[in-house]
Design a protein around this motif. Structure first.
Motif, PDB file in Angstrom:
ATOM      1  N   THR A   1     -80.346  44.974  33.586  1.00 51.72           N
ATOM      2  CA  THR A   1     -80.621  44.230  34.822  1.00 51.72           C
ATOM      3  C   THR A   1     -79.885  42.892  34.791  1.00 51.72           C
ATOM      4  O   THR A   1     -79.560  42.352  33.724  1.00 51.72           O
ATOM      5  CB  THR A   1     -82.122  43.974  35.004  1.00 51.72           C
ATOM      6  OG1 THR A   1     -82.572  43.060  33.993  1.00 51.72           O
ATOM      7  CG2 THR A   1     -82.919  45.275  34.903  1.00 51.72           C
ATOM      8  N   ALA A   2     -79.644  42.358  35.983  1.00 43.35           N
ATOM      9  CA  ALA A   2     -79.001  41.048  36.078  1.00 43.35           C
ATOM     10  C   ALA A   2     -79.845  39.982  35.389  1.00 43.35           C
ATOM     11  O   ALA A   2     -79.311  39.062  34.747  1.00 43.35           O
ATOM     12  CB  ALA A   2     -78.781  40.684  37.544  1.00 43.35           C
ATOM     13  N   GLU A   3     -81.172  40.098  35.501  1.00 48.04           N
ATOM     14  CA  GLU A   3     -82.061  39.127  34.866  1.00 48.04           C
ATOM     15  C   GLU A   3     -81.914  39.159  33.347  1.00 48.04           C
ATOM     16  O   GLU A   3     -81.891  38.106  32.692  1.00 48.04           O
ATOM     17  CB  GLU A   3     -83.523  39.407  35.244  1.00 48.04           C
ATOM     18  CG  GLU A   3     -83.842  39.167  36.713  1.00 48.04           C
ATOM     19  CD  GLU A   3     -83.615  40.399  37.584  1.00 48.04           C
ATOM     20  OE1 GLU A   3     -84.107  40.395  38.716  1.00 48.04           O
ATOM     21  OE2 GLU A   3     -82.930  41.344  37.128  1.00 48.04           O
ATOM     22  N   GLN A   4     -81.806  40.354  32.773  1.00 43.24           N
ATOM     23  CA  GLN A   4     -81.649  40.461  31.331  1.00 43.24           C
ATOM     24  C   GLN A   4     -80.356  39.813  30.855  1.00 43.24           C
ATOM     25  O   GLN A   4     -80.340  39.051  29.890  1.00 43.24           O
ATOM     26  CB  GLN A   4     -81.640  41.942  30.914  1.00 43.24           C
ATOM     27  CG  GLN A   4     -82.995  42.603  30.952  1.00 43.24           C
ATOM     28  CD  GLN A   4     -82.916  44.069  30.569  1.00 43.24           C
ATOM     29  OE1 GLN A   4     -82.039  44.786  31.038  1.00 43.24           O
ATOM     30  NE2 GLN A   4     -83.815  44.513  29.723  1.00 43.24           N
ATOM     31  N   ILE A   5     -79.271  40.133  31.536  1.00 45.82           N
ATOM     32  CA  ILE A   5     -77.971  39.602  31.120  1.00 45.82           C
ATOM     33  C   ILE A   5     -77.959  38.087  31.216  1.00 45.82           C
ATOM     34  O   ILE A   5     -77.449  37.389  30.326  1.00 45.82           O
ATOM     35  CB  ILE A   5     -76.854  40.241  31.959  1.00 45.82           C
ATOM     36  CG1 ILE A   5     -76.750  41.739  31.623  1.00 45.82           C
ATOM     37  CG2 ILE A   5     -75.519  39.551  31.705  1.00 45.82           C
ATOM     38  CD1 ILE A   5     -75.817  42.514  32.513  1.00 45.82           C
ATOM     39  N   GLU A   6     -78.551  37.560  32.263  1.00 47.23           N
ATOM     40  CA  GLU A   6     -78.580  36.113  32.427  1.00 47.23           C
ATOM     41  C   GLU A   6     -79.422  35.448  31.351  1.00 47.23           C
ATOM     42  O   GLU A   6     -79.021  34.426  30.765  1.00 47.23           O
ATOM     43  CB  GLU A   6     -79.113  35.753  33.809  1.00 47.23           C
ATOM     44  CG  GLU A   6     -79.144  34.258  34.076  1.00 47.23           C
ATOM     45  CD  GLU A   6     -79.481  33.931  35.518  1.00 47.23           C
ATOM     46  OE1 GLU A   6     -80.021  32.842  35.749  1.00 47.23           O
ATOM     47  OE2 GLU A   6     -79.210  34.759  36.401  1.00 47.23           O
ATOM     48  N   ILE A   7     -80.597  36.011  31.051  1.00 52.03           N
ATOM     49  CA  ILE A   7     -81.481  35.412  30.049  1.00 52.03           C
ATOM     50  C   ILE A   7     -80.865  35.520  28.660  1.00 52.03           C
ATOM     51  O   ILE A   7     -80.935  34.577  27.858  1.00 52.03           O
ATOM     52  CB  ILE A   7     -82.868  36.074  30.080  1.00 52.03           C
ATOM     53  CG1 ILE A   7     -83.621  35.651  31.346  1.00 52.03           C
ATOM     54  CG2 ILE A   7     -83.675  35.706  28.838  1.00 52.03           C
ATOM     55  CD1 ILE A   7     -83.891  34.158  31.446  1.00 52.03           C
ATOM     56  N   VAL A   8     -80.253  36.654  28.338  1.00 50.05           N
ATOM     57  CA  VAL A   8     -79.602  36.798  27.033  1.00 50.05           C
ATOM     58  C   VAL A   8     -78.514  35.740  26.874  1.00 50.05           C
ATOM     59  O   VAL A   8     -78.374  35.125  25.816  1.00 50.05           O
ATOM     60  CB  VAL A   8     -79.030  38.217  26.860  1.00 50.05           C
ATOM     61  CG1 VAL A   8     -78.115  38.287  25.637  1.00 50.05           C
ATOM     62  CG2 VAL A   8     -80.153  39.231  26.709  1.00 50.05           C
ATOM     63  N   GLU A   9     -77.749  35.512  27.931  1.00 50.30           N
ATOM     64  CA  GLU A   9     -76.711  34.483  27.871  1.00 50.30           C
ATOM     65  C   GLU A   9     -77.318  33.107  27.641  1.00 50.30           C
ATOM     66  O   GLU A   9     -76.807  32.321  26.823  1.00 50.30           O
ATOM     67  CB  GLU A   9     -75.894  34.485  29.160  1.00 50.30           C
ATOM     68  CG  GLU A   9     -74.778  33.453  29.147  1.00 50.30           C
ATOM     69  CD  GLU A   9     -73.869  33.543  30.353  1.00 50.30           C
ATOM     70  OE1 GLU A   9     -73.366  32.493  30.786  1.00 50.30           O
ATOM     71  OE2 GLU A   9     -73.662  34.665  30.863  1.00 50.30           O
ATOM     72  N   GLU A  10     -78.404  32.789  28.335  1.00 49.61           N
ATOM     73  CA  GLU A  10     -79.032  31.484  28.162  1.00 49.61           C
ATOM     74  C   GLU A  10     -79.578  31.318  26.738  1.00 49.61           C
ATOM     75  O   GLU A  10     -79.483  30.239  26.151  1.00 49.61           O
ATOM     76  CB  GLU A  10     -80.136  31.291  29.190  1.00 49.61           C
ATOM     77  CG  GLU A  10     -79.615  31.127  30.615  1.00 49.61           C
ATOM     78  CD  GLU A  10     -80.662  30.575  31.562  1.00 49.61           C
ATOM     79  OE1 GLU A  10     -81.628  29.948  31.077  1.00 49.61           O
ATOM     80  OE2 GLU A  10     -80.517  30.768  32.772  1.00 49.61           O
ATOM     81  N   ILE A  11     -80.155  32.387  26.191  1.00 48.80           N
ATOM     82  CA  ILE A  11     -80.642  32.332  24.813  1.00 48.80           C
ATOM     83  C   ILE A  11     -79.483  32.091  23.855  1.00 48.80           C
ATOM     84  O   ILE A  11     -79.558  31.239  22.957  1.00 48.80           O
ATOM     85  CB  ILE A  11     -81.384  33.630  24.441  1.00 48.80           C
ATOM     86  CG1 ILE A  11     -82.685  33.756  25.234  1.00 48.80           C
ATOM     87  CG2 ILE A  11     -81.689  33.666  22.934  1.00 48.80           C
ATOM     88  CD1 ILE A  11     -83.372  35.104  25.072  1.00 48.80           C
ATOM     89  N   CYS A  12     -78.387  32.808  24.057  1.00 49.84           N
ATOM     90  CA  CYS A  12     -77.228  32.654  23.183  1.00 49.84           C
ATOM     91  C   CYS A  12     -76.656  31.240  23.264  1.00 49.84           C
ATOM     92  O   CYS A  12     -76.267  30.657  22.240  1.00 49.84           O
ATOM     93  CB  CYS A  12     -76.160  33.685  23.527  1.00 49.84           C
ATOM     94  SG  CYS A  12     -76.583  35.389  23.078  1.00 49.84           S
ATOM     95  N   LEU A  13     -76.593  30.684  24.459  1.00 50.25           N
ATOM     96  CA  LEU A  13     -76.089  29.317  24.623  1.00 50.25           C
ATOM     97  C   LEU A  13     -76.961  28.325  23.855  1.00 50.25           C
ATOM     98  O   LEU A  13     -76.447  27.404  23.198  1.00 50.25           O
ATOM     99  CB  LEU A  13     -76.050  28.948  26.104  1.00 50.25           C
ATOM    100  CG  LEU A  13     -74.922  29.569  26.931  1.00 50.25           C
ATOM    101  CD1 LEU A  13     -75.174  29.360  28.416  1.00 50.25           C
ATOM    102  CD2 LEU A  13     -73.569  28.979  26.537  1.00 50.25           C
ATOM    103  N   ALA A  14     -78.279  28.513  23.916  1.00 52.63           N
ATOM    104  CA  ALA A  14     -79.182  27.628  23.183  1.00 52.63           C
ATOM    105  C   ALA A  14     -79.001  27.794  21.681  1.00 52.63           C
ATOM    106  O   ALA A  14     -79.006  26.799  20.932  1.00 52.63           O
ATOM    107  CB  ALA A  14     -80.632  27.914  23.586  1.00 52.63           C
ATOM    108  N   LEU A  15     -78.819  29.021  21.226  1.00 56.66           N
ATOM    109  CA  LEU A  15     -78.631  29.271  19.791  1.00 56.66           C
ATOM    110  C   LEU A  15     -77.326  28.668  19.288  1.00 56.66           C
ATOM    111  O   LEU A  15     -77.263  28.118  18.185  1.00 56.66           O
ATOM    112  CB  LEU A  15     -78.656  30.775  19.520  1.00 56.66           C
ATOM    113  CG  LEU A  15     -80.007  31.471  19.707  1.00 56.66           C
ATOM    114  CD1 LEU A  15     -79.845  32.981  19.632  1.00 56.66           C
ATOM    115  CD2 LEU A  15     -81.012  30.991  18.674  1.00 56.66           C
TER     116      LEU A  15
END
Length: 279
Positions: free
Chosen positions: A151-165
């Motif tokens: 889902t678009a929501e999953q891809i967006e959240i995964v990206e935000e998590i990766c950016l924070a990491l």
């Protein structure tokens, strides 16, 4: 915007659903000090909740740091300074046993589907609507198969998590389970935009002003995601300008920047290119 405090995900704006459910399936702090790699997985399970519950079961002999649900909900199972059991037998760029160096992100997704007379089925006997089926060859295989779409929501959240990491731990590598264990794993598979994620997170392609100049356009397109976020700037950290655009919305693309397009419909703003189909 997602942040990290005491090695746990936080949402200062309290807009995201983040829960912490501790798993016993861990091995203590990283021997090397801090992780430097992110490994992306799909769960192949029936829901984020059921997958998280299984990864908390000692009988599973497996775990991960985070599970991301289809609506973008986040379940964190272990702090990011603790080793989890997500990689298994693995190697990457001369190192083996990636559990020692990496953070594991599991995404609620059925993965490989089986074609039947009724349509494409998951391994837990659920029929997947055709609009959620991606037909593609895995980079390690020669046969085209069906895969459940993320889902678009999953891809967006995964990206935000990766950016924070990346910001907190200086992550230098983002890989799939299929990269580090190619003889036995196919996740996250061709339905996941791995190269796009790497480019945006590791190489700054999500910056507000990309290096390449604007390309001025006047193209019609359709929204392909179930719900597509529309933002004030070409960045996942930018604020939303309205409710998401529903699937099938016809928009007009007026310019592009990197992996983003500025679109106009009843409202206007920036959206991710991967969820648009020109018509």
């Amino acid at each position: 915007m997602i942040t990290i405090e005491d090695h746990k995900l936080k949402d200062p704006d309290a807009k995201l659903k983040i829960s912490y459910q501790e798993t016993p399936n861990v091995s203590g702090p990283f021997n090397t000090g801090l992780p430097d790699t992110i490994v992306i997985h799909y769960t192949a399970g029936s829901s984020a909740a059921s997958s998280a519950k299984w990864l908390q079961n000692p009988q599973a002999k497996a775990s991960a740091h985070v599970v991301v649900g289809k609506k973008g909900e986040i379940i964190q199972l272990a702090p990011f300074n603790i080793r989890t059991w997500h990689a298994g037998a693995s190697s990457w760029k001369g190192r083996s046993g990636l559990n020692q160096y990496s953070i594991g992100i599991e995404i609620d997704n059925a993965g490989i589907l089986t074609q039947t007379a009724e349509g494409y089925m998951t391994n837990f006997s659920k029929l997947v609507p055709n609009k959620n089926v991606v037909l593609a060859k895995h980079k390690l295989d020669s046969v085209e198969r069906g895969w459940e779409a993320y889902t678009a929501e999953q891809i967006e959240i995964v990206e935000e998590i990766c950016l924070a990491l990346v910001e907190i731990y200086g992550i230098s590598e983002i890989v799939g389970h299929d990269d580090i264990a190619p003889s036995r794993k196919r996740d996250p598979g061709p339905a996941f935009p791995m190269e796009s994620l790497r480019n945006r997170v590791l190489f700054g392609r999500n910056e507000d002003v990309p290096d390449q100049p604007d390309e001025l356009l006047d193209d019609a397109a359709l929204v392909m995601a179930d719900n597509l976020n529309i933002r004030s700037r070409p960045a996942t950290s930018a604020s939303l300008v309205s409710n998401p655009l529903p699937k099938g919305t016809k928009v007009r693309i007026t310019q592009t920047k990197g992996g983003w397009s500025y679109v106009k419909a009843d409202i206007e703003g920036w959206v991710s290119n991967q969820w648009l189909k020109t018509v």
